[in-house]
Every structure is written in C-alpha cells, then in structure tokens.
Design an enzyme around this catalytic site. Structure first.
Site, PDB file in Angstrom:
ATOM      1  N   ASN A   7     -43.357  -1.463  32.792  1.00  6.64           N
ATOM      2  CA  ASN A   7     -44.204  -0.540  32.028  1.00  6.64           C
ATOM      3  C   ASN A   7     -44.604  -1.229  30.714  1.00  6.64           C
ATOM      4  O   ASN A   7     -43.735  -1.579  29.924  1.00  6.64           O
ATOM      5  CB  ASN A   7     -43.370   0.733  31.768  1.00  6.64           C
ATOM      6  N   CYS A  13     -48.523   5.172  25.519  1.00  7.43           N
ATOM      7  CA  CYS A  13     -48.970   4.741  26.850  1.00  7.43           C
ATOM      8  C   CYS A  13     -50.375   5.236  27.177  1.00  7.43           C
ATOM      9  O   CYS A  13     -50.997   4.768  28.128  1.00  7.43           O
ATOM     10  CB  CYS A  13     -48.002   5.228  27.917  1.00  7.43           C
ATOM     11  N   HIS A  44     -51.354   4.553  34.742  1.00  2.47           N
ATOM     12  CA  HIS A  44     -50.323   3.941  33.896  1.00  2.47           C
ATOM     13  C   HIS A  44     -49.113   3.602  34.770  1.00  2.47           C
ATOM     14  O   HIS A  44     -48.679   4.412  35.595  1.00  2.47           O
ATOM     15  CB  HIS A  44     -49.939   4.920  32.784  1.00  2.47           C
TER      16      HIS A  44
HETATM   17  N1  ACO Z   1     -28.714   0.563  35.734  1.00  2.35           N
HETATM   18  C1  ACO Z   1     -27.721   1.210  36.349  1.00  2.35           C
HETATM   19  N2  ACO Z   1     -27.415   2.502  36.093  1.00  2.35           N
HETATM   20  C2  ACO Z   1     -28.168   3.124  35.168  1.00  2.35           C
HETATM   21  C3  ACO Z   1     -29.226   2.494  34.485  1.00  2.35           C
HETATM   22  C4  ACO Z   1     -29.477   1.152  34.798  1.00  2.35           C
HETATM   23  N3  ACO Z   1     -30.474   0.450  34.223  1.00  2.35           N
HETATM   24  N4  ACO Z   1     -29.775   3.377  33.631  1.00  2.35           N
HETATM   25  C5  ACO Z   1     -29.105   4.522  33.767  1.00  2.35           C
HETATM   26  N5  ACO Z   1     -28.126   4.377  34.693  1.00  2.35           N
HETATM   27  C6  ACO Z   1     -27.187   5.373  35.164  1.00  2.35           C
HETATM   28  C7  ACO Z   1     -26.929   6.476  34.163  1.00  2.35           C
HETATM   29  O1  ACO Z   1     -25.944   6.081  33.236  1.00  2.35           O
HETATM   30  C8  ACO Z   1     -26.461   7.594  35.073  1.00  2.35           C
HETATM   31  O2  ACO Z   1     -25.115   7.367  35.365  1.00  2.35           O
HETATM   32  P1  ACO Z   1     -24.096   8.609  35.495  1.00  2.35           P
HETATM   33  O3  ACO Z   1     -24.623   9.457  36.608  1.00  2.35           O
HETATM   34  O4  ACO Z   1     -22.797   7.945  35.782  1.00  2.35           O
HETATM   35  O5  ACO Z   1     -24.132   9.300  34.175  1.00  2.35           O
HETATM   36  C9  ACO Z   1     -27.253   7.388  36.349  1.00  2.35           C
HETATM   37  O6  ACO Z   1     -27.723   6.025  36.314  1.00  2.35           O
HETATM   38  C10 ACO Z   1     -28.438   8.310  36.473  1.00  2.35           C
HETATM   39  O7  ACO Z   1     -29.161   8.315  35.267  1.00  2.35           O
HETATM   40  P2  ACO Z   1     -30.446   9.182  35.085  1.00  2.35           P
HETATM   41  O8  ACO Z   1     -31.009   8.964  33.719  1.00  2.35           O
HETATM   42  O9  ACO Z   1     -30.146  10.572  35.518  1.00  2.35           O
HETATM   43  O10 ACO Z   1     -31.415   8.486  36.150  1.00  2.35           O
HETATM   44  P3  ACO Z   1     -32.730   9.026  36.744  1.00  2.35           P
HETATM   45  O11 ACO Z   1     -32.567   9.193  38.199  1.00  2.35           O
HETATM   46  O12 ACO Z   1     -33.309  10.161  35.961  1.00  2.35           O
HETATM   47  O13 ACO Z   1     -33.674   7.776  36.529  1.00  2.35           O
HETATM   48  C11 ACO Z   1     -35.453   7.046  35.084  1.00  2.35           C
HETATM   49  C12 ACO Z   1     -33.963   7.317  35.229  1.00  2.35           C
HETATM   50  C13 ACO Z   1     -35.814   5.907  36.035  1.00  2.35           C
HETATM   51  C14 ACO Z   1     -35.771   6.625  33.667  1.00  2.35           C
HETATM   52  C15 ACO Z   1     -36.205   8.326  35.479  1.00  2.35           C
HETATM   53  O14 ACO Z   1     -35.740   9.426  34.736  1.00  2.35           O
HETATM   54  C16 ACO Z   1     -37.676   8.202  35.272  1.00  2.35           C
HETATM   55  O15 ACO Z   1     -38.336   7.533  36.032  1.00  2.35           O
HETATM   56  N6  ACO Z   1     -38.230   8.871  34.264  1.00  2.35           N
HETATM   57  C17 ACO Z   1     -39.619   8.767  33.945  1.00  2.35           C
HETATM   58  C18 ACO Z   1     -39.710   8.207  32.634  1.00  2.35           C
HETATM   59  C19 ACO Z   1     -40.458   6.933  32.597  1.00  2.35           C
HETATM   60  O16 ACO Z   1     -40.854   6.332  33.555  1.00  2.35           O
HETATM   61  N7  ACO Z   1     -40.597   6.529  31.381  1.00  2.35           N
HETATM   62  C20 ACO Z   1     -41.255   5.352  31.067  1.00  2.35           C
HETATM   63  C21 ACO Z   1     -41.748   5.442  29.680  1.00  2.35           C
HETATM   64  S1  ACO Z   1     -42.737   6.815  29.391  1.00  2.35           S
HETATM   65  C22 ACO Z   1     -44.143   6.483  29.948  1.00  2.35           C
HETATM   66  O17 ACO Z   1     -44.539   5.373  30.059  1.00  2.35           O
HETATM   67  C23 ACO Z   1     -44.903   7.591  30.338  1.00  2.35           C
END
Ligand code: ACO
Length: 327
Positions: A284, A111, A254
């Site tokens: 993204n 990225c 980004h």
């Molecule tokens: N739809 C519905 N539920 C989902 C989904 C989905 N697409 N994906 C995960 N879940 C569920 C999980 O299974 C989990 O369920 P559980 O509590 O029953 O186990 C629940 O949602 C929470 O999951 P988490 O992974 O804890 O969710 P979080 O609040 O951390 O959000 C996310 C996830 C959006 C990826 C967040 O961690 C984030 O924004 N991270 C930053 C990473 C990023 O943006 N990466 C992009 C690529 S890297 C880059 O470009 C820099």
C-alpha cells in the site's frame, strides 16, 4: 471542455523487501501477510526521496504526453510524507523539472490524495486556468511507520506516480472524453481510526516529553469503512458520468488489501479481471497507489482509446474519492 490524461509515469525505490525478509526482522510470516492482505513484496526507500521519486514519475509522464515542463500551468501533489514541511513537494518538483510557469501546491488527503488532486486539477482546467496540469501522488511511508508494530508496518511501501492532464475544447458532435465525473467525500468524525500525529511542540513555553509519533491503525474499522464506502462512491461517480457500472472496463482502486478489492468487486457484481492489482509487488503506497497502478496498466496496453475507467481511493481522514474517465 474535456480534461484528459495524456501521460502517466511512476517510480519506486530499488530495494525490494519480501515478506520473508520481514519475517527475519519481526514476528510475522509470508503466510500471514499474504492470506490477510495479498501483499508479497514492497519497495522501501534507502537513498530515494519523495521528491526524487515524484520527479522521476513526472518526467516519464511529461515524456509520454509529449510536452515540456514549461508548458505546465499547474502542479498538484497528493502526499502525506513530503521530504520537508517547507517548501512543499510540488514546488520542489517544479524546481527540479524547470516548470517555471506552473502554480504548485500540495494536497493532504492520505490514500485519497491522488483522487483529490486529480479532482482539483480537473476543476482548474475546466475553468480555463491553464492547458496542462501535472498531478502527482508520492509517498515515503517507511519513514512514518512504527517498525515495532507488525500489524501496520508490513502493509506499506514507498513510491510515486504522476499523470499529465490536458484541457481541450469539447467537440459537440463527439462523445465527451477524459474525466466524466468525480465524487469526493470525508468523515473527520471517524478520523482517529488511522492516524499519525505531528511532531511534538517544543517551544520555550511548552513542556513536552511526547515522543515522535508513527502510524497507528484500527485495521478492522478501516476494512469495514472501505468495503462499505468504496462501492457506493463508485456507483455515484459512474452515475454522474452518465454510465452504468457494467460498462466500466477497468477499476483502478487504491491498493490497500486484496480482500477489500475482492469485496468491492463482489458488491458491484463485477469480475475480478476488471480489477488490476499491483499490491503483490508494492504493498500500500497511499496517495501513490492509484497513479502507479494506472501507469502500470497504461504501459501494459490494458487501456485503449475509448476505454472506460474508474479510479478510486480511500483512507485516512477518513477520505474517499472516485473518478470516471473515458480514455
Ligand atoms: N504477522 C503476524 N501476525 C500478526 C501481524 C503480522 N504482521 N499483524 C497482526 N498479527 C496478529 C495480531 O497480533 C492478532 O493476534 P492475536 O489474535 O493473537 O491477538 C492476529 O494477527 C489478528 O489480528 P487482526 O488485527 O485482528 O487481523 P485482521 O484479520 O483484522 O487483519 C489487517 C489485519 C490485514 C490490517 C486487516 O484488518 C485489514 O486488512 N484492514 C484494512 C485496513 C487496511 O488495509 N489498511 C491499510 C491502510 S488504510 C488505507 O490505505 C485505506
């Protein structure tokens, strides 16, 4: 020497996939994706390729710059998803454009790929290597996604962005223009939080039953890394450029997650109006996010001569980078 961006361009696939479309394919919802990330749609390649989108973006950038492909001395493409291992994406773009006088190579920094490529071209141009360079960020991430993993595949999209850079002798009496300061960084020790392994080795001496690998991510670790690192890197780059953060007109970040962008704005004590976003429409797109957004704001008249702009990328590696420009 001033190195300025004199043309931008972008291209995305025709197919637009909404969150509701995805919820018909997997256990997810518009509400979950939107509230966690801000993403509402993404464009996914069907017939489009990384090369095809990169060429379209490059042609637009060249048109805006008012130069021919033959005037390019350098092409650098940031990509993690080229169409082939060999030849590289940049050489394919060179061939399609007829940029026969350019040296063309790719750069892999996920990225941060556009920022790393921009910095590389800036250094080449400032050294007197050539007058014009083409910098590209292009991805077809949909082909490396695990479409059975709802926690990653809903976040990403496909597309390409490009910028033409021009080196010009600086006018000693005028303010410096173009790229004023850049900061790059990497932390390989934390690399495994966001990975996609290579294809399995299958030579006659290796017995290998490993399946093809797709992207896997520890989202919360990436989130923590981003909100801590990005404000610090921006502050460093702005300082290097001899400016203050309050003087910056636009922060082109980004487009990973709206909450990350909000957290960065908060830590920098800047209003969200200075942080344009397009992740609602494109998701993204890794190395392509920053140049596509830059092209969008450029074409919407949001940048004027003299505008002070920060570009910042962060992602797998881990890698990060920021550049400060006076337009
Ligand atoms: N739809 C519905 N539920 C989902 C989904 C989905 N697409 N994906 C995960 N879940 C569920 C999980 O299974 C989990 O369920 P559980 O509590 O029953 O186990 C629940 O949602 C929470 O999951 P988490 O992974 O804890 O969710 P979080 O609040 O951390 O959000 C996310 C996830 C959006 C990826 C967040 O961690 C984030 O924004 N991270 C930053 C990473 C990023 O943006 N990466 C992009 C690529 S890297 C880059 O470009 C820099």
């Amino acid at each position: 020497m001033n190195v300025k961006i004199v043309g931008t361009g972008s291209a995305v696939p025709k197919l637009r996939v909404t969150n509701d479309d995805l919820s018909r394919l997997m256990d997810t919802s518009d509400e979950w994706i939107k509230t966690r990330t801000g993403i509402e749609n993404r464009h996914l390649a069907v017939e489009e390729t990384t090369t095809g989108m990169a060429v379209e973006a490059a042609e637009k950038a060249l048109r805006q710059a008012g130069i021919t492909a033959e005037e390019l001395g350098l092409i650098v493409a940031g990509t993690a998803t080229p169409d082939r291992f060999l030849p590289n994406l940049s050489c394919e773009v060179q061939s399609a454009l007829g940029a026969k006088n350019a040296v063309a190579f790719d750069l892999s920094a996920a990225c941060s790929g556009f920022l790393f490529s921009l910095n590389t071209a800036d250094v080449y141009l400032k050294s007197g290597f050539c007058k014009y360079a083409l910098v590209i960020g292009a991805e077809t991430l949909s082909k490396i996604m695990d479409w059975s993993d709802r926690s990653t595949c809903v976040l990403f999209g496909d597309g390409a962005g490009a910028a033409v850079l021009c080196a010009k002798e600086a006018d000693a009496a005028a303010q410096p223009e173009g790229i004023l300061g850049t900061v790059l960084g990497s932390d390989g020790a934390r690399g495994m939080v966001l990975r996609c392994d290579n294809r399995p080795v299958n030579n006659p001496y290796v017995k290998n039953d490993t399946a093809l690998s797709y992207v896997s991510m520890n989202g919360q670790e990436v989130y923590k890394f981003a909100v801590k690192t990005v404000p610090r890197v921006i502050e460093e780059a702005v300082k290097k450029a001899g400016l203050a953060v309050d003087e910056i007109d636009l922060f082109v970040l980004h487009q990973a997650n709206y909450r990350i962008i909000e957290a960065v704005a908060k830590r920098l004590h800047q209003p969200m109006e200075k942080f344009p976003t397009n992740l609602q429409e494109y998701g993204n797109i890794s190395a392509a996010s920053v140049p596509i957004l830059l092209d969008n704001v450029n074409n919407h008249g949001m940048i004027k001569k003299g505008s002070k702009i920060v570009l910042a990328g962060f992602g797998a590696g881990l890698t990060w980078g920021a550049a400060v420009l006076r337009w």
